[in-house]
Motif scaffolding. Sequence first.
Motif: not given
Length: 287
Positions: A223-231, A269-274
């Motif tokens: 989830x963190x990786x797909x959302x581009x944030x830390x765990x 959700x990242x603008x360019x998608x997960x």
Amino acid sequence: MTMTSPLDPRADLRPRGNDEETVSERVIDLITTMTAAVVRQDPPRVVSRRPGPHGAGPVDVPAVDEVLDRVRELWWQRLDPEDRLAVHVAALHRSPRPTPVSEVVAACRLAAACGRPVRLPEFTSMTLGSVKPGLRGTWSAEVGTRPYGIGHIGEYGSIRAANAAVWDTIETNRETLRDRMRAASPLLAGVAGRGWEEPQVSVWASAEQRDEDDAELVTMHQIAHRARVGVSLADRWRAEHAAFPAPETGTSLWYWPLVERWLADTGRLPADGPAADRPDLPRDSGY
């Protein structure tokens, strides 16, 4: 390399034209001469005795592997570093089989002896990987052999995701090495362009677990990786927002479509998608 010895391989192998058959004959003559030299120097072990032709006395049959090892060593001693690299690469190109990664590493080390060093990733991080059951329904992906290589690369919600992460990590390491080889030497570039042997990736899962595998199940790591944030931030979302989807009963897994909808509804959700489930590789610990 200039040699006056009658056993100089380059002198004996240097063709006097384009006659391939003549060159082959000279190779045979050279091997015959070198074999006779090593046998005279130190007679090899005798593995059996057989009758000679036409009733002659018994003939000793030497240990062939021992003779070949000595001939190979003698040949190798008489080559300079550039020639050793050329011979090694030529042998790889003659083989129709995929090139073992160990032979790729050997080529890089021979190039280093010629003044063209190549920084190598850990060997096992290019050859070995595993997917094993983790805690509470997760699947652990590992590459290499501890304490060497990359080790643990993440927890995944499905066997397929963990397996893909392992293969992707190994291939990334291989591509890194290929790029370094292409930059170091034309000979190494030829080896880099060949097909290499497949890595050994073991998946510790039963047939039932494979059949029931659901790619939509994800871990907090994913989830963190797909959302581009830390765990830690993703885990804080779960703790602080009551609307954050609940994990699957008895597991540490979430159903991704529900999580993705929550991320979209809350503007996270990242603008360019997960992001794809490609792992963030640790710093290269080459040697």
